[in-house]
Design a protein around this motif. Sequence first.
Motif, PDB file in Angstrom:
ATOM      1  N   ILE A 130      65.342  34.140 -54.750  1.00 34.32           N
ATOM      2  CA  ILE A 130      65.770  35.463 -55.215  1.00 34.32           C
ATOM      3  C   ILE A 130      65.644  35.600 -56.732  1.00 34.32           C
ATOM      4  O   ILE A 130      65.380  36.687 -57.245  1.00 34.32           O
ATOM      5  CB  ILE A 130      67.193  35.805 -54.720  1.00 34.32           C
ATOM      6  N   ASP A 131      65.779  34.515 -57.470  1.00 34.64           N
ATOM      7  CA  ASP A 131      65.658  34.572 -58.930  1.00 34.64           C
ATOM      8  C   ASP A 131      64.231  34.882 -59.398  1.00 34.64           C
ATOM      9  O   ASP A 131      64.025  35.234 -60.550  1.00 34.64           O
ATOM     10  CB  ASP A 131      66.121  33.256 -59.561  1.00 34.64           C
ATOM     11  N   LEU A 132      63.253  34.769 -58.500  1.00 32.67           N
ATOM     12  CA  LEU A 132      61.862  35.071 -58.841  1.00 32.67           C
ATOM     13  C   LEU A 132      61.547  36.557 -58.698  1.00 32.67           C
ATOM     14  O   LEU A 132      60.453  37.002 -59.046  1.00 32.67           O
ATOM     15  CB  LEU A 132      60.913  34.269 -57.947  1.00 32.67           C
ATOM     16  N   ILE A 133      62.505  37.315 -58.178  1.00 33.06           N
ATOM     17  CA  ILE A 133      62.297  38.725 -57.870  1.00 33.06           C
ATOM     18  C   ILE A 133      63.038  39.590 -58.874  1.00 33.06           C
ATOM     19  O   ILE A 133      64.201  39.346 -59.177  1.00 33.06           O
ATOM     20  CB  ILE A 133      62.804  39.028 -56.446  1.00 33.06           C
ATOM     21  N   GLU A 134      62.336  40.600 -59.380  1.00 31.40           N
ATOM     22  CA  GLU A 134      62.977  41.565 -60.268  1.00 31.40           C
ATOM     23  C   GLU A 134      63.571  42.684 -59.424  1.00 31.40           C
ATOM     24  O   GLU A 134      62.848  43.373 -58.716  1.00 31.40           O
ATOM     25  CB  GLU A 134      61.954  42.156 -61.227  1.00 31.40           C
ATOM     26  N   SER A 135      64.869  42.838 -59.475  1.00 36.85           N
ATOM     27  CA  SER A 135      65.529  43.910 -58.744  1.00 36.85           C
ATOM     28  C   SER A 135      66.968  43.985 -59.194  1.00 36.85           C
ATOM     29  O   SER A 135      67.596  42.970 -59.473  1.00 36.85           O
ATOM     30  CB  SER A 135      65.488  43.652 -57.233  1.00 36.85           C
ATOM     31  N   ASN A 136      67.473  45.192 -59.249  1.00 38.36           N
ATOM     32  CA  ASN A 136      68.889  45.362 -59.543  1.00 38.36           C
ATOM     33  C   ASN A 136      69.582  46.138 -58.436  1.00 38.36           C
ATOM     34  O   ASN A 136      70.692  46.582 -58.585  1.00 38.36           O
ATOM     35  CB  ASN A 136      69.081  46.065 -60.902  1.00 38.36           C
ATOM     36  N   LYS A 137      68.879  46.294 -57.313  1.00 33.34           N
ATOM     37  CA  LYS A 137      69.446  47.030 -56.192  1.00 33.34           C
ATOM     38  C   LYS A 137      70.049  46.058 -55.185  1.00 33.34           C
ATOM     39  O   LYS A 137      69.462  45.031 -54.865  1.00 33.34           O
ATOM     40  CB  LYS A 137      68.376  47.879 -55.525  1.00 33.34           C
ATOM     41  N   LEU A 138      71.210  46.429 -54.696  1.00 32.64           N
ATOM     42  CA  LEU A 138      71.862  45.622 -53.671  1.00 32.64           C
ATOM     43  C   LEU A 138      71.069  45.673 -52.377  1.00 32.64           C
ATOM     44  O   LEU A 138      70.336  46.628 -52.125  1.00 32.64           O
ATOM     45  CB  LEU A 138      73.281  46.134 -53.430  1.00 32.64           C
ATOM     46  N   GLY A 139      71.259  44.669 -51.557  1.00 28.73           N
ATOM     47  CA  GLY A 139      70.598  44.620 -50.268  1.00 28.73           C
ATOM     48  C   GLY A 139      71.150  45.653 -49.301  1.00 28.73           C
ATOM     49  O   GLY A 139      72.139  46.322 -49.584  1.00 28.73           O
ATOM     50  N   VAL A 140      70.495  45.772 -48.166  1.00 24.80           N
ATOM     51  CA  VAL A 140      70.912  46.707 -47.127  1.00 24.80           C
ATOM     52  C   VAL A 140      71.536  45.931 -45.970  1.00 24.80           C
ATOM     53  O   VAL A 140      71.461  44.705 -45.911  1.00 24.80           O
ATOM     54  CB  VAL A 140      69.726  47.568 -46.638  1.00 24.80           C
ATOM     55  N   THR A 141      72.116  46.664 -45.049  1.00 22.08           N
ATOM     56  CA  THR A 141      72.795  46.041 -43.916  1.00 22.08           C
ATOM     57  C   THR A 141      71.823  45.793 -42.761  1.00 22.08           C
ATOM     58  O   THR A 141      70.729  46.363 -42.720  1.00 22.08           O
ATOM     59  CB  THR A 141      73.934  46.950 -43.409  1.00 22.08           C
ATOM     60  N   ASP A 142      72.276  44.982 -41.813  1.00 24.15           N
ATOM     61  CA  ASP A 142      71.497  44.767 -40.585  1.00 24.15           C
ATOM     62  C   ASP A 142      71.250  46.101 -39.886  1.00 24.15           C
ATOM     63  O   ASP A 142      70.170  46.321 -39.341  1.00 24.15           O
ATOM     64  CB  ASP A 142      72.245  43.830 -39.629  1.00 24.15           C
ATOM     65  N   LEU A 143      72.237  46.989 -39.914  1.00 23.35           N
ATOM     66  CA  LEU A 143      72.099  48.289 -39.268  1.00 23.35           C
ATOM     67  C   LEU A 143      71.003  49.117 -39.940  1.00 23.35           C
ATOM     68  O   LEU A 143      70.181  49.735 -39.257  1.00 23.35           O
ATOM     69  CB  LEU A 143      73.427  49.055 -39.286  1.00 23.35           C
ATOM     70  N   ASP A 144      70.974  49.126 -41.274  1.00 25.06           N
ATOM     71  CA  ASP A 144      69.915  49.854 -41.992  1.00 25.06           C
ATOM     72  C   ASP A 144      68.537  49.325 -41.601  1.00 25.06           C
ATOM     73  O   ASP A 144      67.602  50.105 -41.377  1.00 25.06           O
ATOM     74  CB  ASP A 144      70.096  49.716 -43.510  1.00 25.06           C
TER      75      ASP A 144
END
Length: 141
Positions: free
Chosen positions: A5-19
């Motif tokens: 995950i540290d290799l990825i640029e993102s500031n958005k939280l993950g989504v749920t299993d339902l999403d």
Amino acid sequence: MRDIIDLIESNKLGVTDLDIHLTEEKLGVTFPTQYKELFKLTNCAQVGEWTLFPIIDAKNRKKTWDDIVRQNIELRDEDIPAELIFIGEDGTGDKLCFRHVSGEYDNKIFIWYHETGRFEEIASSLREFVISYSEEVEEDE
């Protein structure tokens, strides 16, 4: 996927299993496990020059409206091979894809080139793609 995950640029939280499940239903697909694991950690990840299309987050629809469903249904060109599902883009028109093989989407990552309509395999898995494209960015710096 947590280990890269540290290799990825993102500031958005993950989504749920339902999403994720609702997105799979809308597209009529089952995503590979690594893809689901990554999107539970972060949504709309940036890997090198590639941006992975977001999955609609029920808690934050406005920031995820240009999602993977829209990209594969509303914006899809009829000349694109039906066996491909777009998961990201690089801003030039080229798309990052999974390929439908024997009833499900394979882990392999492909690039579909918009100028030629051809596609080629670039990684054996999402994990390999993230690692190799992150290393390319480091080499360019």
